[in-house]
Design a protein around this motif. Structure first.
Motif, PDB file in Angstrom:
ATOM      1  N   THR A  46       0.821  -1.215   0.000  1.00  0.00           N
ATOM      2  CA  THR A  46       0.000   0.000   0.000  1.00  0.00           C
ATOM      3  C   THR A  46       0.855   1.266   0.000  1.00  0.00           C
ATOM      4  O   THR A  46       0.587   2.203  -0.756  1.00  0.00           O
ATOM      5  N   TYR A  49       2.401   1.714  -3.391  1.00  0.00           N
ATOM      6  CA  TYR A  49       1.426   2.217  -4.363  1.00  0.00           C
ATOM      7  C   TYR A  49       1.195   3.713  -4.171  1.00  0.00           C
ATOM      8  O   TYR A  49       1.222   4.486  -5.137  1.00  0.00           O
ATOM      9  N   LEU A  50       0.972   4.110  -2.926  1.00  0.00           N
ATOM     10  CA  LEU A  50       0.688   5.523  -2.656  1.00  0.00           C
ATOM     11  C   LEU A  50       1.898   6.418  -2.934  1.00  0.00           C
ATOM     12  O   LEU A  50       1.727   7.565  -3.351  1.00  0.00           O
ATOM     13  N   SER A  51       3.095   5.900  -2.726  1.00  0.00           N
ATOM     14  CA  SER A  51       4.271   6.727  -2.980  1.00  0.00           C
ATOM     15  C   SER A  51       4.563   6.862  -4.479  1.00  0.00           C
ATOM     16  O   SER A  51       5.296   7.741  -4.881  1.00  0.00           O
ATOM     17  N   GLY A  52       3.966   6.021  -5.291  1.00  0.00           N
ATOM     18  CA  GLY A  52       4.190   6.100  -6.724  1.00  0.00           C
ATOM     19  C   GLY A  52       3.129   6.863  -7.486  1.00  0.00           C
ATOM     20  O   GLY A  52       3.182   6.950  -8.709  1.00  0.00           O
ATOM     21  N   ILE A  53       2.148   7.428  -6.790  1.00  0.00           N
ATOM     22  CA  ILE A  53       1.059   8.142  -7.468  1.00  0.00           C
ATOM     23  C   ILE A  53       1.562   9.414  -8.142  1.00  0.00           C
ATOM     24  O   ILE A  53       1.257   9.671  -9.306  1.00  0.00           O
ATOM     25  N   LYS A  54       2.323  10.199  -7.432  1.00  0.00           N
ATOM     26  CA  LYS A  54       2.756  11.492  -7.965  1.00  0.00           C
ATOM     27  C   LYS A  54       3.652  11.356  -9.199  1.00  0.00           C
ATOM     28  O   LYS A  54       3.383  11.988 -10.211  1.00  0.00           O
ATOM     29  N   ASN A  56       3.728   8.914 -11.136  1.00  0.00           N
ATOM     30  CA  ASN A  56       3.019   8.004 -12.035  1.00  0.00           C
ATOM     31  C   ASN A  56       3.805   6.712 -12.319  1.00  0.00           C
ATOM     32  O   ASN A  56       3.921   6.272 -13.455  1.00  0.00           O
ATOM     33  N   ARG A  58       3.132   3.830 -10.244  1.00  0.00           N
ATOM     34  CA  ARG A  58       2.462   3.062  -9.202  1.00  0.00           C
ATOM     35  C   ARG A  58       2.849   1.591  -9.211  1.00  0.00           C
ATOM     36  O   ARG A  58       3.122   1.016  -8.170  1.00  0.00           O
ATOM     37  N   SER A  61       6.622   0.837  -8.124  1.00  0.00           N
ATOM     38  CA  SER A  61       6.866   1.180  -6.723  1.00  0.00           C
ATOM     39  C   SER A  61       6.054   0.275  -5.800  1.00  0.00           C
ATOM     40  O   SER A  61       6.496  -0.037  -4.697  1.00  0.00           O
ATOM     41  N   MET A  62       4.887  -0.188  -6.256  1.00  0.00           N
ATOM     42  CA  MET A  62       4.087  -1.110  -5.463  1.00  0.00           C
ATOM     43  C   MET A  62       4.801  -2.463  -5.351  1.00  0.00           C
ATOM     44  O   MET A  62       4.860  -3.054  -4.273  1.00  0.00           O
TER      45      MET A  62
END
Length: 100
Positions: A46, A49-54, A56, A58, A61-62
């Motif tokens: 989790t 995933y959240l750290s890879g949003i910015k 792009n 995801r 990084s997930m």
């Protein structure tokens, strides 16, 4: 120089195996160990995933977060299992199981 880490601390609980092999330690994992392993892995996925949003990224990084969490969770479960076998953590269930 004495590099034996057990020489500096005496076990507080009954010793089942002073130097448990890898297979015995993994076979001794309890349900709580598996729960901790999966929880640490899930949280790491989790966070990855959240750290890879910015930026792009995801997916990568997930996966990376999940692998790091899996390794960390396994090492934590292994440490607890080995500690119970060596008598450093409470081990009533292990004493009952291995006395038979």
């Amino acid at each position: 120089m004495n590099t034996d880490i057990t020489a500096s601390a005496k076990p507080e609980y009954p010793v089942i195996d002073r130097n448990p092999p890898f297979t015995k330690t993994v076979a001794n994992f309890s349900a709580l160990d598996y729960l901790r392993l999966t929880t640490i892995t899930g949280v790491s996925v989790t966070v990855g995933y959240l750290s890879g949003i910015k930026p792009n990224i995801r997916g990568p990084s997930m996966v990376t977060g999940g692998l790091i969490g899996l390794m960390g969770g396994f090492m934590y479960a292994y440490q607890n299992s080995a500690g119970r076998l060596m008598g450093f953590f409470p081990n009533e269930q292990e004493v009952a199981r291995y006395k038979k």
